[in-house]
Design a protein around this motif. Structure first.
Motif, PDB file in Angstrom:
ATOM      1  N   CYS A  23       0.838  -1.191   0.000  1.00  0.00           N
ATOM      2  CA  CYS A  23       0.000   0.000   0.000  1.00  0.00           C
ATOM      3  C   CYS A  23       0.880   1.250   0.000  1.00  0.00           C
ATOM      4  CB  CYS A  23      -0.931  -0.005   1.212  1.00  0.00           C
ATOM      5  SG  CYS A  23      -2.019   1.425   1.317  1.00  0.00           S
ATOM      6  N   LEU A  24       1.879   1.283   0.875  1.00  0.00           N
ATOM      7  CA  LEU A  24       2.772   2.437   0.958  1.00  0.00           C
ATOM      8  C   LEU A  24       3.516   2.663  -0.356  1.00  0.00           C
ATOM      9  CD1 LEU A  24       4.346   2.061   4.511  1.00  0.00           C
ATOM     10  CD2 LEU A  24       2.765   3.841   3.734  1.00  0.00           C
ATOM     11  N   GLU A  25       3.963   1.575  -0.975  1.00  0.00           N
ATOM     12  CA  GLU A  25       4.698   1.688  -2.248  1.00  0.00           C
ATOM     13  C   GLU A  25       3.823   2.331  -3.324  1.00  0.00           C
ATOM     14  OE1 GLU A  25       6.763  -1.122  -5.672  1.00  0.00           O
ATOM     15  OE2 GLU A  25       6.060  -2.050  -3.815  1.00  0.00           O
ATOM     16  N   TYR A  26       2.635   1.806  -3.506  1.00  0.00           N
ATOM     17  CA  TYR A  26       1.762   2.324  -4.567  1.00  0.00           C
ATOM     18  C   TYR A  26       1.204   3.703  -4.236  1.00  0.00           C
ATOM     19  CZ  TYR A  26       2.252  -1.884  -7.250  1.00  0.00           C
ATOM     20  OH  TYR A  26       2.796  -2.890  -7.999  1.00  0.00           O
ATOM     21  N   CYS A  27       0.902   3.943  -2.977  1.00  0.00           N
ATOM     22  CA  CYS A  27       0.446   5.263  -2.580  1.00  0.00           C
ATOM     23  C   CYS A  27       1.535   6.293  -2.876  1.00  0.00           C
ATOM     24  CB  CYS A  27       0.078   5.282  -1.098  1.00  0.00           C
ATOM     25  SG  CYS A  27      -0.501   6.889  -0.517  1.00  0.00           S
ATOM     26  N   GLY A  28       2.788   5.940  -2.583  1.00  0.00           N
ATOM     27  CA  GLY A  28       3.904   6.847  -2.845  1.00  0.00           C
ATOM     28  C   GLY A  28       4.045   7.172  -4.320  1.00  0.00           C
ATOM     29  N   ILE A  29       3.928   6.149  -5.170  1.00  0.00           N
ATOM     30  CA  ILE A  29       3.999   6.357  -6.618  1.00  0.00           C
ATOM     31  C   ILE A  29       2.871   7.288  -7.062  1.00  0.00           C
ATOM     32  CG2 ILE A  29       3.697   5.228  -8.862  1.00  0.00           C
ATOM     33  CD1 ILE A  29       5.039   2.715  -7.551  1.00  0.00           C
ATOM     34  N   CYS A  30       1.674   7.011  -6.584  1.00  0.00           N
ATOM     35  CA  CYS A  30       0.506   7.815  -6.970  1.00  0.00           C
ATOM     36  C   CYS A  30       0.624   9.244  -6.458  1.00  0.00           C
ATOM     37  CB  CYS A  30      -0.768   7.164  -6.449  1.00  0.00           C
ATOM     38  SG  CYS A  30      -1.088   5.542  -7.191  1.00  0.00           S
ATOM     39  N   CYS A  31       1.114   9.394  -5.248  1.00  0.00           N
ATOM     40  CA  CYS A  31       1.258  10.719  -4.655  1.00  0.00           C
ATOM     41  C   CYS A  31       2.257  11.550  -5.463  1.00  0.00           C
ATOM     42  CB  CYS A  31       1.712  10.585  -3.207  1.00  0.00           C
ATOM     43  SG  CYS A  31       1.963  12.159  -2.361  1.00  0.00           S
ATOM     44  N   LYS A  32       3.374  10.955  -5.841  1.00  0.00           N
ATOM     45  CA  LYS A  32       4.378  11.691  -6.609  1.00  0.00           C
ATOM     46  C   LYS A  32       3.855  12.051  -7.994  1.00  0.00           C
ATOM     47  CE  LYS A  32       8.232   9.843  -4.053  1.00  0.00           C
ATOM     48  NZ  LYS A  32       8.939   8.623  -3.804  1.00  0.00           N
ATOM     49  N   THR A  33       3.046  11.176  -8.586  1.00  0.00           N
ATOM     50  CA  THR A  33       2.479  11.446  -9.904  1.00  0.00           C
ATOM     51  C   THR A  33       1.406  12.523  -9.837  1.00  0.00           C
ATOM     52  OG1 THR A  33       2.906   9.167 -10.597  1.00  0.00           O
ATOM     53  CG2 THR A  33       1.288  10.392 -11.877  1.00  0.00           C
ATOM     54  N   CYS A  34       0.557  12.436  -8.824  1.00  0.00           N
ATOM     55  CA  CYS A  34      -0.643  13.283  -8.763  1.00  0.00           C
ATOM     56  C   CYS A  34      -0.528  14.467  -7.800  1.00  0.00           C
ATOM     57  CB  CYS A  34      -1.832  12.431  -8.334  1.00  0.00           C
ATOM     58  SG  CYS A  34      -2.221  11.114  -9.500  1.00  0.00           S
ATOM     59  N   ASN A  35       0.486  14.466  -6.934  1.00  0.00           N
ATOM     60  CA  ASN A  35       0.647  15.521  -5.935  1.00  0.00           C
ATOM     61  C   ASN A  35      -0.537  15.628  -4.983  1.00  0.00           C
ATOM     62  OD1 ASN A  35       3.239  16.411  -6.755  1.00  0.00           O
ATOM     63  ND2 ASN A  35       2.298  17.426  -8.481  1.00  0.00           N
ATOM     64  N   CYS A  36      -1.211  14.521  -4.746  1.00  0.00           N
ATOM     65  CA  CYS A  36      -2.274  14.510  -3.739  1.00  0.00           C
ATOM     66  C   CYS A  36      -2.572  13.078  -3.326  1.00  0.00           C
ATOM     67  CB  CYS A  36      -3.538  15.205  -4.246  1.00  0.00           C
ATOM     68  SG  CYS A  36      -4.366  14.393  -5.605  1.00  0.00           S
ATOM     69  N   VAL A  37      -3.127  12.970  -2.135  1.00  0.00           N
ATOM     70  CA  VAL A  37      -3.581  11.693  -1.580  1.00  0.00           C
ATOM     71  C   VAL A  37      -4.942  11.967  -0.966  1.00  0.00           C
ATOM     72  CG1 VAL A  37      -3.151   9.907   0.168  1.00  0.00           C
ATOM     73  CG2 VAL A  37      -1.234  10.896  -1.094  1.00  0.00           C
ATOM     74  N   PRO A  38      -5.957  11.167  -1.286  1.00  0.00           N
ATOM     75  CA  PRO A  38      -7.283  11.391  -0.691  1.00  0.00           C
ATOM     76  C   PRO A  38      -7.246  11.271   0.831  1.00  0.00           C
ATOM     77  CG  PRO A  38      -7.416   9.855  -2.527  1.00  0.00           C
ATOM     78  CD  PRO A  38      -5.964  10.058  -2.235  1.00  0.00           C
ATOM     79  N   SER A  39      -8.132  11.959   1.488  1.00  0.00           N
ATOM     80  CA  SER A  39      -8.201  11.893   2.948  1.00  0.00           C
ATOM     81  C   SER A  39      -8.766  10.545   3.396  1.00  0.00           C
ATOM     82  CB  SER A  39      -9.071  13.029   3.479  1.00  0.00           C
ATOM     83  OG  SER A  39     -10.402  12.892   3.022  1.00  0.00           O
ATOM     84  N   GLY A  40      -8.513  10.201   4.625  1.00  0.00           N
ATOM     85  CA  GLY A  40      -9.038   8.962   5.183  1.00  0.00           C
ATOM     86  C   GLY A  40      -8.192   7.762   4.827  1.00  0.00           C
ATOM     87  N   THR A  41      -8.620   6.598   5.310  1.00  0.00           N
ATOM     88  CA  THR A  41      -7.869   5.364   5.073  1.00  0.00           C
ATOM     89  C   THR A  41      -8.433   4.557   3.908  1.00  0.00           C
ATOM     90  OG1 THR A  41      -9.235   4.228   6.703  1.00  0.00           O
ATOM     91  CG2 THR A  41      -7.162   5.160   7.491  1.00  0.00           C
ATOM     92  N   PHE A  42      -9.583   4.978   3.378  1.00  0.00           N
ATOM     93  CA  PHE A  42     -10.214   4.257   2.271  1.00  0.00           C
ATOM     94  C   PHE A  42     -11.211   5.193   1.601  1.00  0.00           C
ATOM     95  CE2 PHE A  42     -13.394   1.443   0.374  1.00  0.00           C
ATOM     96  CZ  PHE A  42     -12.567   0.580  -0.336  1.00  0.00           C
TER      97      PHE A  42
END
Length: 64
Positions: A23-42
């Motif tokens: 989860c951390l690996e893919y979230c990191g990739i997505c965050c760097k690509t998109c410059n955002c992470v949705p709020s919450g855990t799901f």
């Protein structure tokens, strides 16, 4: 959002994930690509359309 924020935002996003490291690996990739992470855990992916719309090679959601 600064790239340094990815670590803390993904740590919270993945805090309840069964496969925490993955989860951390893919979230990191997505965050760097998109410059955002949705709020919450799901869910809440509508907050970040780029994050929501990224797909893997099989056409499935890439971002947790």
């Amino acid at each position: 959002m600064e790239l340094g924020d990815c670590g803390s935002k993904c740590a919270f996003r993945c805090s309840k994930a069964q496969e925490h490291d993955r989860c951390l690996e893919y979230c990191g990739i997505c965050c760097k690509t998109c410059n955002c992470v949705p709020s919450g855990t799901f869910g809440n992916k509508d907050e970040c359309p780029c994050y929501r719309d990224l797909k893997n090679s099989k056409g499935q959601d890439k971002c947790p």
